[in-house]
Design an enzyme around this catalytic site. Sequence first.
Site, PDB file in Angstrom:
ATOM      1  N   ASP A 106       1.047  -1.719  -0.281  1.00 61.23           N
ATOM      2  CA  ASP A 106       0.198   0.478  -0.064  1.00 61.23           C
ATOM      3  C   ASP A 106       0.640   1.330   0.144  1.00 61.23           C
ATOM      4  OD1 ASP A 106      -2.179  -1.727   0.448  1.00 61.23           O
ATOM      5  OD2 ASP A 106      -2.734  -1.436   2.439  1.00 61.23           O
TER       6      ASP A 106
HETATM    7  N1  URA Z   1      -1.139  -5.871   3.697  1.00 63.52           N
HETATM    8  C1  URA Z   1      -1.688  -4.561   4.104  1.00 63.52           C
HETATM    9  O1  URA Z   1      -2.486  -4.423   4.257  1.00 63.52           O
HETATM   10  N2  URA Z   1      -1.134  -3.588   3.065  1.00 63.52           N
HETATM   11  C2  URA Z   1      -0.359  -4.682   2.195  1.00 63.52           C
HETATM   12  O2  URA Z   1       0.719  -3.054   2.176  1.00 63.52           O
HETATM   13  C3  URA Z   1       0.683  -5.315   2.453  1.00 63.52           C
HETATM   14  C4  URA Z   1       0.121  -6.186   3.282  1.00 63.52           C
END
Ligand code: URA
Length: 239
Positions: A106
Amino acid sequence: MSLQRIDKILSTQNIATRSETKTLAKKGLIKVNGITVRKSDEKFDPEKAVITINGIELEYKRHLYIMMNKPSGVLSASRDKKDKTVIDLLPVNMRREGLFPAGRLDKDTEGFILITDDGELAHRILSPKSHVYKLYEVICDKELTENDACLFSKGITMGEISFLPAEMKLTGKNSALVEICEGKFHQIKKMFQSIGAEVTYLKRLRIGELFLDKSLSLGEYRELENEEINMILSRKHGI
Ligand code: URA
């Protein structure tokens, strides 16, 4: 490897565009196995030929494998109209055609992202069948308990979505290490939501058996060694 035009070899290695190769060839600056190449459409096996440009030997790499410590605020995408991407953080001489992040973090997640132009390897890492485990450091807004770890270990179902069993090891009141073998959208955040917690900090520390190099600061990167690429595909797991 099959024969490739010299202009294609030099463009995929990010050495010269096709028109630049034409000029270099006309000037007699390209040699293959010691013989001057005057035409940019001549073909060679890039893995066997010794290619020099103006006397400097080309170090041919079929694919690039780059480990980056992704900072928060940067997208794990190849390009974006608005935001900076992990590819934008690479120097121009490393930005080969076809490079992409193998797997998503993310925008607000930090840590290990693999950038490559090897689609086959990326597919193997991302395929749920491969069971490549990823380790995350998580901080959340709730006091975590062994019961939360137990719920994670049984697998979690949230309405239509289900997550395979995951290992959680408490590291502090509000922090834990979590290892998962899938890569579903916002997976860690959703798993924490299911136990009534909001993730406030998330960092990926390991893919397969390969840890993020601790000497890389946020935004820094380095190429992987061959044995490190194999470590990524390892199925071994456990915190
Ligand atoms: N899980 C998430 O919620 N976000 C990420 O960036 C990676 C794994």
